[in-house]
Design a protein around this motif. Sequence first.
Motif, mmCIF file in Angstrom:
data_model
loop_
_atom_site.group_PDB
_atom_site.id
_atom_site.type_symbol
_atom_site.label_atom_id
_atom_site.label_comp_id
_atom_site.label_asym_id
_atom_site.label_seq_id
_atom_site.Cartn_x
_atom_site.Cartn_y
_atom_site.Cartn_z
ATOM 1 N N SER A 1 -3.396 -8.566 10.808
ATOM 2 C CA SER A 1 -3.847 -9.541 9.567
ATOM 3 C C SER A 1 -4.155 -9.054 8.320
ATOM 4 C CB SER A 1 -5.450 -10.505 10.501
ATOM 5 O OG SER A 1 -4.465 -10.678 11.856
ATOM 6 N N ILE A 2 -3.673 -8.947 7.109
ATOM 7 C CA ILE A 2 -4.387 -8.537 6.173
ATOM 8 C C ILE A 2 -4.424 -9.789 5.097
ATOM 9 C CG2 ILE A 2 -3.330 -7.400 4.200
ATOM 10 C CD1 ILE A 2 -3.104 -5.713 6.847
ATOM 11 N N ASN A 3 -6.345 -9.557 4.523
ATOM 12 C CA ASN A 3 -6.430 -10.891 3.763
ATOM 13 C C ASN A 3 -6.038 -10.925 2.246
ATOM 14 O OD1 ASN A 3 -8.592 -8.762 2.676
ATOM 15 N ND2 ASN A 3 -10.630 -9.738 3.581
ATOM 16 N N ARG A 4 -5.907 -12.008 1.810
ATOM 17 C CA ARG A 4 -5.924 -11.779 -0.266
ATOM 18 C C ARG A 4 -6.512 -10.804 -0.772
ATOM 19 N NH1 ARG A 4 -6.908 -18.159 -1.758
ATOM 20 N NH2 ARG A 4 -5.229 -19.295 -0.249
ATOM 21 N N ALA A 5 -7.564 -9.941 0.093
ATOM 22 C CA ALA A 5 -7.816 -8.947 -1.116
ATOM 23 C C ALA A 5 -7.298 -7.462 0.122
ATOM 24 C CB ALA A 5 -9.598 -8.435 -0.212
ATOM 25 N N ASN A 6 -6.522 -7.401 0.733
ATOM 26 C CA ASN A 6 -5.725 -6.814 0.931
ATOM 27 C C ASN A 6 -5.810 -5.503 2.086
ATOM 28 O OD1 ASN A 6 -3.645 -5.133 1.199
ATOM 29 N ND2 ASN A 6 -4.037 -3.973 -0.177
ATOM 30 N N LYS A 7 -6.904 -6.848 2.343
ATOM 31 C CA LYS A 7 -7.780 -5.469 3.387
ATOM 32 C C LYS A 7 -7.580 -5.536 4.961
ATOM 33 C CE LYS A 7 -11.829 -5.237 0.647
ATOM 34 N NZ LYS A 7 -13.038 -5.497 0.479
ATOM 35 N N LEU A 8 -7.621 -4.747 6.196
ATOM 36 C CA LEU A 8 -7.481 -4.879 7.564
ATOM 37 C C LEU A 8 -8.488 -6.108 8.273
ATOM 38 C CD1 LEU A 8 -5.830 -4.760 9.963
ATOM 39 C CD2 LEU A 8 -7.447 -2.787 10.021
ATOM 40 N N GLN A 9 -8.506 -7.702 8.581
ATOM 41 C CA GLN A 9 -9.696 -8.346 9.519
ATOM 42 C C GLN A 9 -9.318 -9.126 10.860
ATOM 43 O OE1 GLN A 9 -9.544 -12.066 6.650
ATOM 44 N NE2 GLN A 9 -7.585 -12.682 7.810
ATOM 45 N N GLY A 10 -8.417 -8.047 10.875
ATOM 46 C CA GLY A 10 -8.322 -8.657 12.412
ATOM 47 C C GLY A 10 -6.840 -8.125 13.330
ATOM 48 N N PHE A 11 -5.835 -8.571 14.134
ATOM 49 C CA PHE A 11 -4.805 -8.250 14.633
ATOM 50 C C PHE A 11 -4.402 -9.484 15.000
ATOM 51 C CE2 PHE A 11 -7.470 -4.784 15.275
ATOM 52 C CZ PHE A 11 -6.409 -3.592 14.747
ATOM 53 N N ARG A 12 -2.861 -9.328 15.419
ATOM 54 C CA ARG A 12 -2.590 -10.851 16.428
ATOM 55 C C ARG A 12 -1.946 -10.535 17.157
ATOM 56 N NH1 ARG A 12 -3.525 -15.563 14.333
ATOM 57 N NH2 ARG A 12 -1.964 -16.988 15.516
ATOM 58 N N PHE A 13 -1.706 -10.594 17.944
ATOM 59 C CA PHE A 13 -0.204 -10.677 19.145
ATOM 60 C C PHE A 13 0.302 -11.528 19.630
ATOM 61 C CE2 PHE A 13 -5.230 -8.548 20.739
ATOM 62 C CZ PHE A 13 -4.173 -7.264 20.743
ATOM 63 N N LYS A 14 2.277 -10.420 20.351
ATOM 64 C CA LYS A 14 3.332 -11.179 19.980
ATOM 65 C C LYS A 14 4.089 -11.363 21.355
ATOM 66 C CE LYS A 14 6.166 -12.693 16.444
ATOM 67 N NZ LYS A 14 7.559 -12.444 16.308
ATOM 68 N N TYR A 15 3.799 -12.123 22.368
ATOM 69 C CA TYR A 15 4.481 -11.493 23.474
ATOM 70 C C TYR A 15 5.296 -12.535 23.835
ATOM 71 C CZ TYR A 15 4.627 -9.554 28.136
ATOM 72 O OH TYR A 15 4.153 -8.885 29.346
ATOM 73 N N GLN A 16 6.334 -12.503 24.608
ATOM 74 C CA GLN A 16 7.151 -13.414 25.115
ATOM 75 C C GLN A 16 6.933 -15.164 24.202
ATOM 76 O OE1 GLN A 16 6.444 -13.209 29.819
ATOM 77 N NE2 GLN A 16 6.477 -11.189 29.538
ATOM 78 N N GLY A 17 7.225 -15.070 22.959
ATOM 79 C CA GLY A 17 7.466 -15.703 22.708
ATOM 80 C C GLY A 17 6.204 -17.067 22.146
ATOM 81 N N HIS A 18 5.216 -15.978 22.774
ATOM 82 C CA HIS A 18 3.293 -16.460 21.896
ATOM 83 C C HIS A 18 3.159 -16.049 21.205
ATOM 84 C CE1 HIS A 18 3.115 -19.628 25.794
ATOM 85 N NE2 HIS A 18 3.993 -18.306 26.443
ATOM 86 N N ASN A 19 2.048 -16.165 20.364
ATOM 87 C CA ASN A 19 1.683 -15.450 18.968
ATOM 88 C C ASN A 19 -0.249 -15.757 18.972
ATOM 89 O OD1 ASN A 19 0.902 -14.586 16.701
ATOM 90 N ND2 ASN A 19 3.239 -14.717 15.735
ATOM 91 N N PHE A 20 -0.836 -14.712 19.187
ATOM 92 C CA PHE A 20 -2.214 -15.212 19.898
ATOM 93 C C PHE A 20 -3.196 -14.328 18.424
ATOM 94 C CE2 PHE A 20 -0.814 -15.550 23.404
ATOM 95 C CZ PHE A 20 -1.046 -17.434 24.144
ATOM 96 N N LYS A 21 -4.439 -15.137 17.906
ATOM 97 C CA LYS A 21 -5.153 -14.134 17.354
ATOM 98 C C LYS A 21 -5.951 -13.296 18.513
ATOM 99 C CE LYS A 21 -8.573 -16.013 14.380
ATOM 100 N NZ LYS A 21 -9.572 -16.555 14.011
ATOM 101 N N ALA A 22 -6.010 -12.187 18.240
ATOM 102 C CA ALA A 22 -6.658 -11.249 19.036
ATOM 103 C C ALA A 22 -7.949 -11.731 20.516
ATOM 104 C CB ALA A 22 -7.038 -9.920 18.690
ATOM 105 N N SER A 23 -8.805 -12.036 19.622
ATOM 106 C CA SER A 23 -9.620 -12.804 20.031
ATOM 107 C C SER A 23 -9.614 -13.588 20.591
ATOM 108 C CB SER A 23 -10.917 -13.268 18.573
ATOM 109 O OG SER A 23 -10.077 -14.054 18.100
ATOM 110 N N GLU A 24 -8.566 -14.527 20.151
ATOM 111 C CA GLU A 24 -7.476 -15.867 21.215
ATOM 112 C C GLU A 24 -7.067 -15.112 22.569
ATOM 113 O OE1 GLU A 24 -6.617 -19.600 18.430
ATOM 114 O OE2 GLU A 24 -4.773 -17.484 18.903
#
Length: 258
Positions: free
Chosen positions: A169-192
């Motif tokens: 996950s890249i913010n508007r300042a072009n900095k890494l702020q976290g991750f998301r996971f896509k798996y079997q049609g689902h898309n979650f924030k890492a912390s979710e």
Amino acid sequence: HLAGNDSKQVTEEFKIIQEQNTRCQKNTLSFVLSPTQEDGRNLTKVQLREMTQRFIKEMQLGERQAIAFVHRDKAHTHVHLYVNRIDFDGKAYNDSFIGKRSQWAAEKVAKDMGLTTVKEVQLEKELDSIHIRHEIKDIHHRVMENERPQTLDGYIKAMKERNVEVIPSINRANKLQGFRFKYQGHNFKASEVHRSLSGGRIMGQLSRNRGMGKTVGVGKSVQVLGKTLEMSANLASSMAKNMLKKTIKRAIDRGIGY
């Protein structure tokens, strides 16, 4: 209570009744009755009419002009229902909490007709979501324990080999702020998925895999998919706190200071 053959004629018929109440401005009620995809495929024209009439009755909208259209142009069959808010005596329908009341009415109609209710769909989705998040968490832990990746690219590659796509996950300042996971049609924030999969904890695990026992300062650059990115202040701070907690825990476990 309508005789028109097209939308223009029906609109004119609505207006004739609506002219009896000049105080009411929003005088056409609109609803969408949407069975599940499976139910919708199996419902006949007669059953769709029954479903719509039952809904009108539950909402106490019976003695008003109304028209409904069945849409089967998409995989999801649904009914668009338009009702004149003004009755034949010129009185406006009370639309207080109409959104919630229409949900209750649709729920009752579905139960009475043996159809799948919204609550059942939501429960099924939630159970599926819990199962998928648990699988992602298990895959993550297996990768960290067995592969012990030392870089983000190595981690992303190892997860992808197990059909889990890790999306930075890249913010508007072009900095890494976290991750998301896509798996079997689902898309979650890492912390979710789980709190142990927050961006700071993932970065901390990778650092420990490299044998780095010290914390990492704010603004640390990382390599991600061939690009050099700075971590956001929040991610760097979370990583530093996670590293510090692990260092303190190891010190306590070894009896240092006693």
